[in-house]
Design a protein around this motif. Structure first.
Motif, PDB file in Angstrom:
ATOM      1  N   TYR A  25       0.893  -1.101   0.445  1.00 27.01           N
ATOM      2  CA  TYR A  25       0.089  -0.052   0.131  1.00 27.01           C
ATOM      3  C   TYR A  25       0.860   1.236  -0.034  1.00 27.01           C
ATOM      4  O   TYR A  25       1.749   1.304   0.459  1.00 27.01           O
ATOM      5  CB  TYR A  25      -0.843  -0.185   1.089  1.00 27.01           C
ATOM      6  CG  TYR A  25      -1.937  -1.106   1.651  1.00 27.01           C
ATOM      7  CD1 TYR A  25      -3.297  -1.419   1.121  1.00 27.01           C
ATOM      8  CD2 TYR A  25      -1.631  -1.820   2.216  1.00 27.01           C
ATOM      9  CE1 TYR A  25      -4.042  -2.317   1.392  1.00 27.01           C
ATOM     10  CE2 TYR A  25      -1.910  -3.324   2.520  1.00 27.01           C
ATOM     11  CZ  TYR A  25      -3.300  -3.400   1.828  1.00 27.01           C
ATOM     12  OH  TYR A  25      -4.261  -4.174   2.575  1.00 27.01           O
ATOM     13  N   GLU A  45      -8.091   1.716   7.144  1.00 25.04           N
ATOM     14  CA  GLU A  45      -7.301   3.154   7.007  1.00 25.04           C
ATOM     15  C   GLU A  45      -6.747   2.533   5.115  1.00 25.04           C
ATOM     16  O   GLU A  45      -6.340   3.427   5.212  1.00 25.04           O
ATOM     17  CB  GLU A  45      -7.094   4.191   7.460  1.00 25.04           C
ATOM     18  CG  GLU A  45      -7.724   4.722   8.345  1.00 25.04           C
ATOM     19  CD  GLU A  45      -7.236   5.825   8.631  1.00 25.04           C
ATOM     20  OE1 GLU A  45      -6.092   6.327   8.515  1.00 25.04           O
ATOM     21  OE2 GLU A  45      -8.344   6.668   9.743  1.00 25.04           O
ATOM     22  N   ASP A  86      -6.637   1.036   1.740  1.00 18.54           N
ATOM     23  CA  ASP A  86      -7.201   1.521   1.216  1.00 18.54           C
ATOM     24  C   ASP A  86      -6.450   0.306  -0.471  1.00 18.54           C
ATOM     25  O   ASP A  86      -5.888   0.499  -1.010  1.00 18.54           O
ATOM     26  CB  ASP A  86      -7.691   2.423  -0.044  1.00 18.54           C
ATOM     27  CG  ASP A  86      -7.773   3.071  -0.831  1.00 18.54           C
ATOM     28  OD1 ASP A  86      -8.865   1.901  -1.535  1.00 18.54           O
ATOM     29  OD2 ASP A  86      -8.235   3.442  -1.752  1.00 18.54           O
TER      30      ASP A  86
END
Length: 491
Positions: free
Chosen positions: A434, A478, A480
């Motif tokens: 990420y 959090e 994504d």
């Protein structure tokens, strides 16, 4: 009559045996002559290659401007998250995670080799050179009376120096260097560092003679290099399959070259190439066998599983080598950077210390229970800190470095965890990238619930060593998944 026939038979057998012996001697003689002819053909070819190379060296060298260093892409690191204790034992639901981009492992290519096999050279009085690199003693056969000598660094001076090199004075040394590469299981980067230590020892550290001798040994070993000058200084440049970050480079006829030492912004470079030369690879495909120099022992303990802890000492010579290892990527894909670290085998000295404890700790447990124990050890036994704060820059760790240094971050934990799970549990792993964060996932062969990614008909369940206290299957808040990418690791 019977006696006569018997005697005649004996004579005929003796004659036939004598003829066979003659045939064998002739056959052996012919084979020896053939081998000598082949060996001579090899030597003639090498000498011809060298002669043609020297002729190119005599030509005027072309001026080049450096290509500015490519910085490591900057990202805002995602801080670690602690899962509340009351949530750690809650059931986890199965939830598919769709990730579109997958980065596969880079295939291992054959190592560079001399343009033709190098034969042993018989000597009356054998002389040797002893040297060390990364605390590891080494010895090669070489008479320092034949070391490289330079009258200057003009094209003619360098060509004359190379022309004075008699291959027979160097061949045993090259054979010994290649044997050390195999015996010590050196990567291409390790081999280059070893040759640099050798030539600095023989010719003087940082000298022009050392640079030229290094170039000769490196070239004769099958690697791609170029000679370059700036003022009164001679440099050897090496070509890499990988794009190296934070180092200036020079583009020469489609190849990218880097310096063994710090380079000026402008160089005159000899564009001459040697037949069958190969770029170096920065992949490390096996444990390198540096001499033992162990650090003080360190204890790493799981907070949740209080009986689970390891004591480990790491070879400081290996850590010193890793300190020289350049950060790089393959092609233009930054994701390949982490797979190079994660696919490097753990040092056997470390394996022998901690793997018996791991095996004992997970014995009789399900795959999920075992993975959770290993996960919590990494989550809670290592202290998190940002690279910029510790190192002043982004820096990924090999697995041993996370066990050696007092601090590590998310990428280091994911690299260490996937290395241990593959070795101890025998399960396939992937890294999940990420922006600003690196996690992992494990392909269990038993039914395990949690966030998962389907890849090649395998269910990889998320495991995040930086989501402190979180069990297998939980994705850090959090994150994504629309921005995530999968990095496939070797089995």
């Amino acid at each position: 009559m019977r006696c006569y026939i018997t005697l005649l038979g004996m004579v005929l057998c003796m004659a036939q045996g004598h003829a066979q012996n003659l045939d064998k001697k002739q056959a052996h003689s012919s084979l020896d002559e053939f081998r000598k002819a082949v060996r001579q053909d090899f030597e003639d070819f090498r000498q011809q290659c060298m002669a043609e190379y020297i002729e190119f060296v005599k030509n005027p060298w072309k001026a080049f401007e450096e290509t500015k260093p490519v910085p490591v892409p900057k990202e805002e690191p995602v801080p670690p998250v602690v899962m509340p204790k009351e949530d750690q034992d809650k059931p986890i639901e199965d939830k598919p995670v769709i990730i579109e981009e997958v980065i596969n492992p880079v295939p291992v290519e054959p190592r560079p080799q001399p343009v033709q096999p190098i034969e042993e050279v018989p000597v009356v009085e054998e002389k040797t050179v002893d040297f060390t690199f990364f605390g590891t003693p080494a010895k090669v056969r070489f008479d320092v009376a034949h070391k490289v000598m330079l009258d200057g660094i003009s094209e003619a001076d360098i060509a004359n120096s190379l022309n004075r090199i008699d291959a027979k004075d160097y061949d045993n040394m090259i054979l010994d260097c290649l044997a050390l590469r195999k015996t010590l299981n050196l990567s291409d980067w390790g081999y280059l560092q070893m040759l640099k230590a050798l030539t600095d020892h023989v010719c003087g550290k940082g000298s022009n003679e050392s640079a030229l001798m290094l170039a000769y040994l490196y070239m004769q070993s099958g690697y791609k290099m170029r000679l370059a000058v700036d003022g009164n200084k001679l440099y050897m440049l090496y070509a890499s399959k990988h794009q190296i970050f934070n180092q200036p480079s020079y583009g020469v006829k489609g190849d990218v070259f880097y310096g063994v030492e710090e380079l000026p912004s402008r160089l005159c470079i000899c564009e001459a190439a040697f037949p069958n030369e190969k770029d170096m690879s920065l992949l490390i495909n096996g444990g390198q066998r540096f001499a033992e120099n162990m650090s003080p022992s360190r204890t790493i303990a799981s907070q949740r599983f209080t009986d689970f802890k390891i004591s480990v000492s790491v070879n400081k010579n290996l850590i010193d080598f890793y300190n020289t290892y350049p950060t790089s990527m393959i092609g233009d894909n930054f994701m390949t950077r982490w797979s190079m670290y994660a696919n490097t085998p753990l040092d056997k000295m470390v394996v022998n210390q901690i793997y018996p404890t791991f095996v004992k700790a997970v014995k009789g447990l399900s795959q999920l229970e075992a993975a959770n124990r290993l996960l919590n050890l990494i989550q809670t036994g290592l202290e998190y800190e940002y690279d910029n704060k510790v190192w002043g820059r982004d820096r990924a760790f090999f697995a041993e470095e996370s066990l050696s240094y007092p601090y590590c971050d998310c990428e280091d934990r994911a690299i260490l965890y996937t290395r241990i799970v593959r070795d101890i549990l025998g399960l396939d792993c992937i890294l999940i990238y990420y922006p600003g964060h690196l996690a992992a996932a494990v392909a269990f062969t038993e039914e395990v619930n949690g966030d998962y990614i389907m890849l090649d008909n395998k269910k990889f369940v998320v495991t995040d060593p930086t989501y402190i206290g979180a069990p297998v299957g939980a994705t850090m808040p959090e994150m994504d998944n629309k921005t995530a990418k999968v990095i496939v690791l070797k089995k």
